[in-house]
Enzyme design. Sequence first.
Site, PDB file in Angstrom:
ATOM      1  CD  GLU A  52      -3.104  -0.953   2.175  1.00 18.35           C
ATOM      2  OE1 GLU A  52      -2.874  -0.278   3.201  1.00 18.35           O
ATOM      3  OE2 GLU A  52      -4.191  -1.511   1.964  1.00 18.35           O
ATOM      4  CD  GLU A  64      -3.729  -6.382   2.557  1.00 15.98           C
ATOM      5  OE1 GLU A  64      -4.472  -5.799   3.374  1.00 15.98           O
ATOM      6  OE2 GLU A  64      -2.522  -6.131   2.441  1.00 15.98           O
TER       7      GLU A  64
HETATM    8  C1  GLA Z   1      -3.959  -3.002   5.051  1.00 16.32           C
HETATM    9  C2  GLA Z   1      -2.558  -3.571   5.170  1.00 16.32           C
HETATM   10  C3  GLA Z   1      -2.526  -4.888   5.904  1.00 16.32           C
HETATM   11  C4  GLA Z   1      -3.381  -4.829   7.151  1.00 16.32           C
HETATM   12  C5  GLA Z   1      -4.794  -4.428   6.777  1.00 16.32           C
HETATM   13  C6  GLA Z   1      -5.738  -4.326   7.957  1.00 16.32           C
HETATM   14  O1  GLA Z   1      -4.600  -3.541   4.006  1.00 16.32           O
HETATM   15  O2  GLA Z   1      -1.972  -3.737   3.896  1.00 16.32           O
HETATM   16  O3  GLA Z   1      -1.205  -5.177   6.231  1.00 16.32           O
HETATM   17  O4  GLA Z   1      -2.839  -3.906   8.029  1.00 16.32           O
HETATM   18  O5  GLA Z   1      -4.772  -3.151   6.192  1.00 16.32           O
HETATM   19  O6  GLA Z   1      -5.786  -5.487   8.670  1.00 16.32           O
END
Ligand code: GLA
Length: 586
Positions: free
Chosen positions: A158, A234
């Site tokens: 991210e 994700e």
């Molecule tokens: C983001 C991050 C993950 C995690 C999620 C929440 O997507 O990339 O590593 O922290 O949020 O669980």
Amino acid sequence: MTTFEIVGDDFVLDGEPHRILSGALHYFRVHPDDWADRIRKARMMGLNTIETYVPWNAHEPVPGGWRADGRLDLERFLRTVADEGMHAIVRPGPYICAEWDNGGLPAWLFTDPEVGIRRSEPRFVAALSRYLRNVLDIVRPLQVTEGGPVLLVQVENEYGAYGDDKEYLRQLVEVIRGAGITVPLTTVDQPQDDMLENGSLPGLLKTASFGSRSRERLATLRRHQPTGPLMCSEFWDGWFDSWGTHHHTTPVAESAADLDELLALGASVNLYMFHGGTNFGFTNGANDKGVYQPIVTSYDYDAPLDESGEPTEKFWAFRDVIAKYAELPELEPVVAAAAPSFTVPFDAAVPLWAVADRLGEWSHTDELPTFDELGHYSGLGLYRTEIDTAEPAVLEFGEVRDRAYVSVGTSRLGVLARDHHDSAIALSPSRGTLTVLVEDQGRVDYGPRIGEPKGLIGPVHLNGEELRRWSVLPLQLSSIEPVRDALDGAAGAPERLAGPVFARAGFELDEPCPLFLDTTGWGKGVAWINGFNLGRYWTRGPQQTLYVPRGVLRTGANELIVLELESAAESVAAFVPEPRLGHTEV
Ligand code: GLA
């Protein structure tokens, strides 16, 4: 020779279009003895791939000190994935977020203020190159094209939510390709225009992170990437908990419908999480968007497999959804036995003060150091100096990170809590040794506070006068051996535990099995079984039990040691049949 590539809008495996049905499982959050079981269950739910992050700070706790043993044995984990007939996705960061201490970045990186974190700054790039080469030496021979399980490697995490330094991303790609990684590289970003734009580079597959409104989110992703496989890297099927909040759950039917929508659109997916596991030891992260909120020990995440590896209602609902799109393997019987319940009294106790000298070296400095300045990157430490005030006084700290127990002589005066923004405490006239026991409750893993130092942040003033001549003891709790020795020589345990105190209980098992340690009667502290740090407990909840994996238990005699920082009204330990992760939002 297996081939795997991106062609048009598809992943293509050995010439055939391939949909990735993946689930996240962090090897470092699960006891190695349980890896195969959890991976097999992922296959039974219909998944074909296991995804994991790699936590830099756990693998390189001190600069150059690479380790990959035990719960950090990435190679063994990836081979177990292959042995179970699954593929793998590796996300080595260098930043991972993941509700993990400091988002996976080593705290030692931040002791040099010149290091440019997550930027194309030479010192940072040199450090991450060394780290990535170690990880990728493991991954390279395990790529799918080399006969191993690894299909994809992710670049950063991210990144578009943090920065826009494309040169940094280019250098990361250079390191990864230079280490012999030939499988496709991906990036993940929240599906927002600026983030998708800033977080990737041409030649990397953009993917998105979200847990609902799949159609809309994939459309956003498509706008930023006109061709290429659609992938949600994700798919948030649950959420994490922080101390003092409720236990987060997501409605099963809604989660399943969102997954269905995603799969109906032909997308590939990585469920975040398939099995969350546990923040054992001092590994949890924290958030701070104005109020510091440390993450709890359990990383159950309300995922399809619960923290102890049992399929939940979500498992069966997701399996039904996946059955519409993929062939499912035969179900192997899953037998869940209730964990045994029993109570054992503590049989020995010793105050922290009596054992502290055996848990590290005192440093003597005029100015107050942080934990980081002493090379102490997690857990607890003691600060001492002499005070003498004939008047009622105010003791003021620059900042407390994160929780400070203040005593003069043997009298405890109170607690300063970062989550309450406490930084001062009133003293009645006092003369003697001021002792401040400080707990680092976990480093922030997201946003600008990543990397901030822990411990007491000075200066410290008593009625406006700066206190100097400090003695500081970082408590080394990675081995509990010195505590055990002290407990061996201790008299029996008192009826109540007045912290800070170590207490021990012994119990027998006919055979090892998972246990749930009930912490309801206790205040705040840390628990070890047979020397394995189960993590923190806190009366604040929501979680009220600590998960004990089978792999840390023994047939016959077992030993529980607790460091109670506050108080326990009854000097007993109880084990209960089921986890209690706390109240949910109603
Ligand atoms: C983001 C991050 C993950 C995690 C999620 C929440 O997507 O990339 O590593 O922290 O949020 O669980």
